[in-house]
Enzyme design. Structure first.
Site, PDB file in Angstrom:
ATOM      1  N   CYS A  54       0.832  -1.212   0.000  1.00 18.61           N
ATOM      2  CA  CYS A  54       0.000   0.000   0.000  1.00 18.61           C
ATOM      3  C   CYS A  54       0.864   1.259   0.000  1.00 18.61           C
ATOM      4  CB  CYS A  54      -0.954  -0.010   1.184  1.00 18.61           C
ATOM      5  SG  CYS A  54      -0.158  -0.354   2.769  1.00 18.61           S
ATOM      6  N   HIS A 304      -1.518   0.771   7.709  1.00 17.30           N
ATOM      7  CA  HIS A 304      -1.976   0.887   6.323  1.00 17.30           C
ATOM      8  C   HIS A 304      -1.716   2.310   5.838  1.00 17.30           C
ATOM      9  CE1 HIS A 304      -4.172  -0.038   2.723  1.00 17.30           C
ATOM     10  NE2 HIS A 304      -5.067   0.903   2.954  1.00 17.30           N
TER      11      HIS A 304
END
Length: 987
Positions: A54, A304
């Protein structure tokens, strides 16, 4: 409505409701609508997260929306020339080509999201491991600049420097003479410390603040030609078009020895005026916010990454979250929901109020500002060769959409056909009165009605009885269906055997009735047999029955009847069950029957009547016939039956052997009385003066011999001394003289010469092992030379010690000791450690020199004491009479702490344990064992030679006062925690 499981005619509630009503067409397939994967109008294209990529996706989206960078990359010539490659399976070759193709897909692809795996693979990144995002940004920019520097077009060659590169100078001013030295350096981002700050401008001010160079840190002035006090600061000389501001959220934590995330709020505005921070204030340096990179999560090693990026053409803000892209409302940046996702902590402050045009974030780790532009934003067109590649990918996507749509259509058509078929079959499923029928298992019918599990062939073997027909106890698991539907099932799915009306087993029902009658009759028969047993049996009309069997015959009969009654569970198991489980249950049943069979307690090993009359008695013929009704297979012995002839012979031989063994034991005990009672035994450590030789036997031989003497009728006699266990394959002795006085003394037993003469007469002697003492000429009366016969085998002795050491290094949950050293001395000790002493020397010095519990176990003391004994390969020489044997167990002293460790844990994990015990950070720990420095954090304790009861010395470094240098220390001590060796480092 529930199904009546005990009623084979009930066919309600078996899964038919899913087929009887109107059914949604989507239930006929598990294929999503392919149009959901299609890019919406005026929407951006997402990027697939390949596992832990990510952080890569956020930077790619941010760089894609830098129109100048995208335009320059499109101008890079392809290795295939101007036209698109003819190969349909074209793969980009260089980093530039990968980025070109990726940007072209992001611009004109019809897909909702694309796969960046080619680009990630080209960089050599590990898709399963999250890297340091800030480090990735630096390394990739350096790689891209190096790649583009080879281009001929200056607009391409200089794009990275033009967009991202600025200049600052390190300026040092001598406080004595005022001389100013300047070191100019380029930068691609400014790394700003956020600890203790609330606003972005405060972080920039601290970055540029003046630093005093005094004391040991003084500056050598070229003019003064000496070290002088000075000041140093950073001056901004020029700024790039795109200003990257790295917020240092991830800092080193001394308490844990790891990086941690600072979840503190930092305020920043949408417009940033850098004019006050510039050295020359002669230009316009107003920047507008163009991207905010967010890290969601409280840990520095997980979480994340997402990006909020502004579209330069429309001015609208978008949130890029891998495949999902969300447009912000009203052309405004909205960070609120991202700030609510971090785990709450008591130490975290409330979110401060933000005015118009300002924002606050505790998760932003990078802010990107663009120089405020007056002209219209650039319009970037995809080159023709790239557009052709994109069109190829779009064609593949359209083909995939059409294929998925066709598969959905076919699945719906098949589903409708099956729906009608199942409805018709279910209506004809019940068997009408007087019509032929079949039995099918309820479990199979339910699977047939369950669309998610295709039915297997019908298997009725698990519900068969021993006669090959339908077992009565399985009726509750079966359903009675019409012959018409059964014919259809067997044609479509196969299997068998078929169970119709002829499959009902009469034999099983008759047997069940017999068992039920016996159960009811058992109590009456018990009373009858009890009365019959009181009668005296005359003549030869009686039968032998075991007394144990008579005591428990009613219980045995009841258990046997219950087992027969439950034969289905034991023999067949579950419907469509596991054959292995069935075999195991049968095996258990057979074992139980072997243990509990009636009258087998008087059967000898030869299958005949046992010779012990105490275990049996005679019962009348009437009583035996009653018992035979319940135990028809029981062994039968009339009272005129002779006992087993073989057992009689063995009994006579056993009596003779017992008498012989008792005589042998008595003779051996009389001959070796002191050895038996362990009295007046010689000792190698204190050699007896009355003899110059001693013999050795194994301790195992002595223990086995003592067992026989104590219980000659129960234990076997010992025939040989079996001294071969003390010798190696070459016939050499496995123990040294010193070891036989200490740790190996438990393996041997010393024998007087007079005892040895008797042992040679009583036992077979395979090997003679002898220790001889010879006085040393000219030495004191206590000094002597000791020799063994046979001599020591050095090679095998060394192998034995190595094996023992290996065993010591395969431990779990063992105790070791950590001893903290202060100023090169142990706590509470004045003597300096000699770290060069070997472990064996240190151990012998401790054992021979120290009063028990006084001296420190880690150091060789310099004071006087006895000399260590020296060993040669041929003989053993000692210079001093051995003293009292002391315990080798370590005694903990002040300044030490005991830790539980395992051989397979690493030195790094041990350092974490030490940190909790002594409050010393891992990188401040200097550990040594027996003079060896322990420095390899990845090595296991076993490989480092740490064994149970080891004492490890801990010397702690002084704590580092400069907290700004902690990250550098962390990179040296724990490099694996940073950017872990990706392919970028190779580039």
């Amino acid at each position: 409505r529930r199904n009546c499981r005990g009623n084979p005619n009930c066919l309600v509630g078996i899964g038919e409701h899913a087929w009887l009503g109107e059914i949604d067409e989507n239930s006929f397939h598990n294929i999503d609508d392919p149009n959901c994967e299609r890019r919406k109008k005026n929407a951006f294209v997402g990027l697939t997260n390949l596992g832990a990529t990510c952080y890569v996706n956020t930077f790619l989206q941010m760089w894609f929306l830098n129109l100048e960078l995208r335009q320059a990359l499109y101008l890079c010539p392809s290795t295939c020339g101007d036209g698109a490659p003819k190969d349909a399976d074209y793969e980009p070759q260089t980093i530039c080509e990968h980025l070109q193709y990726l940007f072209a897909l992001l611009q004109n692809s019809k897909r909702r999201y694309i796969d960046p795996s080619g680009f990630v693979k080209a960089l050599g990144l590990d898709t399963g491991q999250q890297q340091d995002a800030q480090e990735f940004s630096k390394l990739f920019m350096s790689l891209l600049e190096d790649t583009l520097s080879k281009q001929k077009n200056p607009d391409v060659r200089n794009i990275v420097q033009k967009q991202f590169c600025g200049e600052y100078a390190y300026v040092t001013v001598c406080s004595q003479c005022g001389r100013e030295s300047k070191l100019v350096s380029k930068f691609y981002e400014l790394e700003l410390n956020i600890q203790g700050h609330k606003q972005l401008t405060d972080c920039i001010t601290e970055f540029l603040k003046e630093e005093k160079l005094e004391g040991d840190n003084r500056y050598f002035c070229e003019t003064c030609q000496s070290k002088q006090n000075a000041t140093r600061k950073i001056r901004l000389l020029s700024l790039p078009c795109t200003l990257n501001l790295q917020l240092m959220r991830f800092v080193f934590d001394r308490q844990t020895g790891h990086k941690k995330k600072l979840n503190t709020y930092i305020g920043f505005s949408e417009l940033l005026d850098m004019e006050p921070f510039m050295e020359q204030k002669n230009g316009v340096h107003v920047y507008e916010l163009s991207a905010v990179l967010i890290h969601r999560g409280v840990s520095a090693y997980s979480g994340h990454y997402i990006a909020h990026v502004k579209d330069p053409q429309t001015g609208e803000w978008y949130k890029f979250n891998d495949e999902d892209i969300e447009k912000m409302e009203g052309k405004k940046l909205q960070l609120g929901i991202e700030e609510d996702l971090a785990e709450p902590s008591k130490s975290q402050s409330r979110k401060p109020k933000c005015g118009k045009g300002t924002h606050c974030s505790r998760n932003a780790y990078m802010l990107v500002y663009r120089l405020q532009a007056r002209e219209k934003s650039l319009s970037v067109q995809v080159p023709a060769f790239l557009q052709e590649l994109v069109e190829r990918d779009n064609c593949k996507f359209e083909e995939w959409c059409n294929e998925m749509a066709e598969m959905r259509k076919q699945s719906v058509a098949r589903g409708k056909i099956k729906h009608e078929e199942v409805k018709e079959l279910y209506q004809r499923l019940p068997a009408e009165a007087g019509s032929p029928y079949d039995f099918i298992s309820l479990e199979w019918l339910q699977k047939w009605l369950d669309e998610s599990t295709p039915p297997k062939p019908i298997d009725n073997t698990a519900c068969l009885c021993s006669h090959g027909k339908l077992h009565p106890d399985k009726i509750s698991l079966m359903k009675r269906i019409s012959e018409y539907v059964a014919d259809f099932f067997y044609r479509r799915y196969g299997g068998g055997p078929r169970l119709n009306v002829k499959a009902l087993c009469k034999d099983c029902v008759v047997e069940r009735c017999r068992i039920l009658r016996l159960k009811n009759q058992l109590n009456e028969d018990y009373k009858t047999v009890t009365n019959l047993l009181k009668m005296t049996v005359k003549g030869n009309d009686g039968f032998w029955v075991g007394k144990a069997s008579l005591r428990s015959w009613r219980q045995l009969a009841l258990e046997q009847l219950n087992e027969q009654d439950e034969d289905a569970e034991h023999s067949n198991g579950k419907m469509n069950g596991n054959a292995q489980n069935k075999d195991e249950s049968n095996e258990e049943k057979r074992e139980e029957e072997e243990e509990l069979n009636f009258n087998e307690d008087i059967v000898c090993p030869h299958g005949d009547l046992c010779i012990s009359e105490n275990e049996r008695r005679v019962v009348s013929k009437e009583a035996w016939e009653k018992l035979k009704q319940y135990f028809p297979k029981a062994p039968e012995f009339p009272n005129n039956k002779e006992c087993c002839s073989q057992c009689k012979i063995l009994e006579r031989e056993g009596e003779e052997n017992e008498a012989l063994h008792k005589m042998m034991a008595s003779e051996q005990k009389t001959s070796l009385q002191n050895l038996f009672h362990d009295k007046c035994r010689p000792c190698l450590g204190s050699w007896p003066q009355e003899t110059d030789e001693l013999y050795i036997v194994s301790q195992f031989f002595v223990e086995e011999w003592r067992k026989f003497v104590r219980r000659p009728t129960r234990c076997s006699p010992v025939s040989s001394i079996a001294n071969s266990v003390l010798l190696c394959p070459h016939g050499g002795l496995m123990f040294t003289f010193a070891s036989m006085t200490k740790e190996d003394s438990k393996h041997i037993a010393l024998i007087w010469p007079s005892e040895w003469e008797r042992i040679q007469k009583l036992f077979v002697v395979d090997h003679v092992i002898k220790i001889t003492r010879t006085p040393v000429a000219g030495a004191g009366p206590e000094s002597a030379h000791f020799a063994s016969e046979p001599q020591l085998c050095p090679e095998c002795r060394e192998g034995l010690l190595c094996q023992q050491q290996r065993d010591l290094r395969e431990y779990t949950q063992a105790t070791i000791y950590i001893h903290k050293v202060v100023d090169n001395k142990k706590v509470m000790k004045d003597a300096a450690p000699d770290l060069n002493v070997s472990s064996s020397e240190a151990e012998e010095e401790r054992e021979e020199n120290k009063p028990e519990g006084e001296q420190d176990p880690d150091f060789n003391q310099a004071n006087g004491g006895t000399k260590r004994q020296k060993l040669s390969h041929q003989s053993y020489i000692t210079y001093q009479k051995q003293g009292i044997r002391r315990s080798t167990r370590h005694r903990k002293v002040r300044g030490e702490k005991a830790l539980l460790v395992s051989a397979n844990q690493t030195l790094k994990e041990l350092k974490i344990q030490i940190m909790h015990a002594f409050s010393v950070a891992p990188f401040d720990q200097n550990l040594s064992l027996d003079g060896r420095i322990l420095s390899d954090d990845t090595a296991t304790l076993g490989s480092l030679g740490v064994i149970p009861e080891s004492v490890i010395l801990l010397k702690a470094d002084e704590p580092i006062a400069d907290y700004a240098a902690m990250d550098d220390v962390m990179q040296v001590c724990m490099p694996e925690e940073g950017f872990k060796g990706t392919g970028l480092l190779g580039h």
